[in-house]
Design a protein around this motif. Sequence first.
Motif, PDB file in Angstrom:
ATOM      1  N   LEU A 180       0.838  -1.193   0.000  1.00 37.57           N
ATOM      2  CA  LEU A 180       0.000   0.000   0.000  1.00 37.57           C
ATOM      3  C   LEU A 180       0.877   1.248   0.000  1.00 37.57           C
ATOM      4  N   GLY A 181       0.414   2.286  -0.702  1.00 38.62           N
ATOM      5  CA  GLY A 181       1.102   3.574  -0.639  1.00 38.62           C
ATOM      6  C   GLY A 181       1.825   3.939  -1.919  1.00 38.62           C
ATOM      7  N   ALA A 185      -0.415  11.685  -0.953  1.00 43.98           N
ATOM      8  CA  ALA A 185      -1.812  11.834  -0.552  1.00 43.98           C
ATOM      9  C   ALA A 185      -2.652  11.338  -1.703  1.00 43.98           C
ATOM     10  N   SER A 186      -3.862  10.904  -1.392  1.00 41.43           N
ATOM     11  CA  SER A 186      -4.682  10.295  -2.432  1.00 41.43           C
ATOM     12  C   SER A 186      -6.152  10.409  -2.074  1.00 41.43           C
ATOM     13  N   ALA A 187      -6.986  10.471  -3.114  1.00 39.70           N
ATOM     14  CA  ALA A 187      -8.435  10.390  -2.925  1.00 39.70           C
ATOM     15  C   ALA A 187      -8.964   9.116  -3.563  1.00 39.70           C
ATOM     16  N   ALA A 188      -8.086   8.134  -3.728  1.00 36.25           N
ATOM     17  CA  ALA A 188      -8.503   6.868  -4.337  1.00 36.25           C
ATOM     18  C   ALA A 188      -9.125   5.973  -3.273  1.00 36.25           C
ATOM     19  N   GLY A 189     -10.276   6.391  -2.786  1.00 37.02           N
ATOM     20  CA  GLY A 189     -10.992   5.611  -1.780  1.00 37.02           C
ATOM     21  C   GLY A 189     -10.422   5.808  -0.399  1.00 37.02           C
ATOM     22  N   PRO A 190     -10.918   5.016   0.568  1.00 37.66           N
ATOM     23  CA  PRO A 190     -10.420   5.106   1.946  1.00 37.66           C
ATOM     24  C   PRO A 190      -8.909   4.873   1.986  1.00 37.66           C
ATOM     25  N   ASP A 191      -8.238   5.454   2.971  1.00 37.83           N
ATOM     26  CA  ASP A 191      -6.784   5.281   3.098  1.00 37.83           C
ATOM     27  C   ASP A 191      -6.504   3.966   3.830  1.00 37.83           C
ATOM     28  N   LEU A 192      -6.244   2.927   3.054  1.00 33.91           N
ATOM     29  CA  LEU A 192      -6.053   1.603   3.649  1.00 33.91           C
ATOM     30  C   LEU A 192      -4.729   1.489   4.404  1.00 33.91           C
ATOM     31  N   ARG A 193      -3.789   2.410   4.155  1.00 35.97           N
ATOM     32  CA  ARG A 193      -2.578   2.431   4.986  1.00 35.97           C
ATOM     33  C   ARG A 193      -2.962   2.603   6.444  1.00 35.97           C
ATOM     34  N   GLN A 194      -4.013   3.393   6.674  1.00 34.81           N
ATOM     35  CA  GLN A 194      -4.439   3.649   8.055  1.00 34.81           C
ATOM     36  C   GLN A 194      -5.205   2.476   8.652  1.00 34.81           C
ATOM     37  N   LEU A 195      -5.511   1.482   7.823  1.00 37.86           N
ATOM     38  CA  LEU A 195      -6.064   0.233   8.337  1.00 37.86           C
ATOM     39  C   LEU A 195      -4.911  -0.703   8.721  1.00 37.86           C
ATOM     40  N   ALA A 456     -12.420  -7.341   7.876  1.00 34.20           N
ATOM     41  CA  ALA A 456     -11.134  -7.142   7.206  1.00 34.20           C
ATOM     42  C   ALA A 456     -10.200  -8.298   7.533  1.00 34.20           C
TER      43      ALA A 456
END
Lengths: 472, 472
Positions: A180-181, A185-195, A456
């Motif tokens: 991931l990453g 910064a990105s607006a490609a959906g939820p930030d899965l890095r933060q998951l 998840a």
Amino acid sequence: MVGAENVLVDDAARLARATGLSYLDLLRRRSAGADFPVPDAVVLPAGPDEVQEVLDVCVTHDVGVVPFGGGTSVVGGVAALRGDKSSVIALDLVRLDALVSVDAESRIAVLQAGVRGPEAERLLGEHGLTLGHIPQSFERATIGGFAATRSAGQASSGYGRFEDMVTGVRLATPRGEWKLGVAPASAAGPDLRQLAIGSEGTLGVITEVSLRVRPAPPVRRYEGYALPGWEAGREAVRDLAQHHALADVTRLSDVDETEVSLALNAGLKTTALRRYLAARGVSHPCFLIVGWEGTAHDVALRRRETTRRLKASGAVRVGKALGESWRHGRFAGPRQRDALLDQGVCVETLETAAYWSNVDELRDDVRAALTASLGRAIVMCHISHAYETGASLYFTVLTARDETDPVGQWQRAKAAACEAITGLGTISHHHAVGVDHAPYLEAEIGSLGVEVLRAAKSTVDPSGILNPGKLV
Amino acid sequence: MVGAENVLVDDAARLARATGLSYLDLLRRRSAGADFPVPDAVVLPAGPDEVQEVLDVCVTHDVGVVPFGGGTSVVGGVAALRGDKSSVIALDLVRLDALVSVDAESRIAVLQAGVRGPEAERLLGEHGLTLGHIPQSFERATIGGFAATRSAGQASSGYGRFEDMVTGVRLATPRGEWKLGVAPASAAGPDLRQLAIGSEGTLGVITEVSLRVRPAPPVRRYEGYALPGWEAGREAVRDLAQHHALADVTRLSDVDETEVSLALNAGLKTTALRRYLAARGVSHPCFLIVGWEGTAHDVALRRRETTRRLKASGAVRVGKALGESWRHGRFAGPRQRDALLDQGVCVETLETAAYWSNVDELRDDVRAALTASLGRAIVMCHISHAYETGASLYFTVLTARDETDPVGQWQRAKAAACEAITGLGTISHHHAVGVDHAPYLEAEIGSLGVEVLRAAKSTVDPSGILNPGKLV
């Protein structure tokens, strides 16, 4: 596949990976008859690919896997729970010890998960860079552990929390690798890095972390101030945070913690200092440590702003000695606990964070809960991480150990503190969830939040081999 | 339950919520024979509780729900797709228009999801506060839409991206209400707020957002500089970003975009300006807009730092007129498109972001892909959001419309650009995924990432009524 020498089954190796560093962990280690889970084996893969291969074998044989970094968890994060598995291994990542790459133009370095704090700084230092992530666990804790637990370093006001530094993660999961990453910064959906960050080994084994790095600071300047009481101190820190004038390290002790500093700090001329402060209207001081790191120009510029605001808030300068003595003793806390334990003291820390309008109520309630549970106790508190909207609160508790039921004594006090926290703040600002905070997570993220995390997990780990019994 | 007057079934009301504002949306709206999905009804709930009640009814009757805010999506985010549902409604949140609460001490305001940009600023302005989130869609877009799409405003260097402002979210889901966010930072597991932000209506209907706010700035200062070419400009912006010297707005145009500004900007004395710049070695200028907002003291301090570094980077000051003319025309872009469409022009924008070491290759590849697909075309580019580790790239494309197949003409060009982006940057820095970018998401977050998002969706929306066909 990892070589026979990297599969350890002797008692010493297994015991060394069986616990973290909480007070209860230390008690267990000292007690001859203590009963706590121990992994059946320790496996030491050499790199991300071997981690993936080990996971694949563990899926095939339905073996639980507890990822193990520095072993500094204070919330049971590395407890060798096996859930419904008949066997469990500690997956020690110590051999994932490489600096993989440096992109100086983008200021990004990729570090393997097993690199410990000091080694990360040494490897980056060869490139003139620093990560700047210095939690109290720095000496032993690892890059992977920092990411897995959403760590926050003592200089988080300047360098950010660990999640602010992470640009990418590479995980091994029972379903294969997950990377991931791709952009700052990105607006490609939820930030899965933060998951992935904060997943505590339940959604995958973090094998590499891409990190924003900075030039190693040529100048480090640490100073001490004293504020006239907790309210004045808290308001001074809030003022700094809301005017973007925080020093890189900004740490406010309450009156009780300051009194202990005054009593124990050999570097301070205490009597003279008390007289000096009293003459300036500070009879019940709260110490504030402020530290800046950077170029001489940058430190001078920012120090001027912080100082200007602190003076307007009624802060009295104590000087460099206080700042420097804190800096040099910053990792000593955990080591002092053994001596206290020898003397029959129950000593532990706990922490939370809240929005500014809840900070005082939260501090009062946690202190009251601890005191009600423990009876006579010293409860000290400091703010070590401040934000525009709120701050962390870190409590240190000392009381006489109840030798008939030392575990129950602390478990009851901790439960009382957690109940006091719930509804006013987060159950953890930087220690993570592990086993100890898991009962309080649902109140914070909702039953839907817990279900989403479980969904998840089921997706990436269908047979549930990853860190059984942790987080959710 | 919402009242008969708040359920609209007339053609005008349904058509008004059927599309967003992409070039293809505008083409469809202009074409008599265009075939695009239209919602069966528009429902306008009055508040979070009514949103929840409407969702509950839609679950019972298996009706698709497309949340609708400002309708400014340029990626198909509000297209009235029905997936496997026989009917679909547009859930227009315009009546969720309240400022719910202000916590001045914590600098947090709670706004309902339907509040539009200007109204948010007006409501907060009554308390002396500002949000500072000013994307180009500001005039129409809503608080809920900003959160659902991970929006980034033009002053993101100063105020942060929208996700940086969000302290909490309240969502209505088919499984009931879900509230997230109890502290400024937390280590209580993964940050689920970052799963809700960017969920584009697929994981719930955002009904309220808690936001970090700041005092309304008494001073706003905008200026223009010129850099000698793209490389010099990009390096100047990287220097600012990596030395924490970015202005709140920092926006660099490439040579092509600068030429269009020079040709169209009535406020600039173009010939004199070209001569002035050429005399200072800038014959192919790249304009840089820099703007600071805050107290006079703060603006002066930060402006000095930015200016000092810009001069060292070879920037030539153009003056306030350029900055102010940009500021006053900042929302005009979308409105100018109608005039261009009338003249047979194909005009559209697209955007991405990448780490600094990929920025130039990404820009070259996207330009080449667009030009290869479209033939003769003007492709302009700017950096509007800079970070320590990278920057956004925003492209504006103009070419003669192929009147025999205008839709196919742009779809092929857009696909070529997306292919060029994949692997080098993110498929969207601030426009979101919607329908248009969905085919490229898996390459960015992995098949596991897509599966995790689907699992989260199945958990909160088991029957799949929420925004069918979007994101994943």
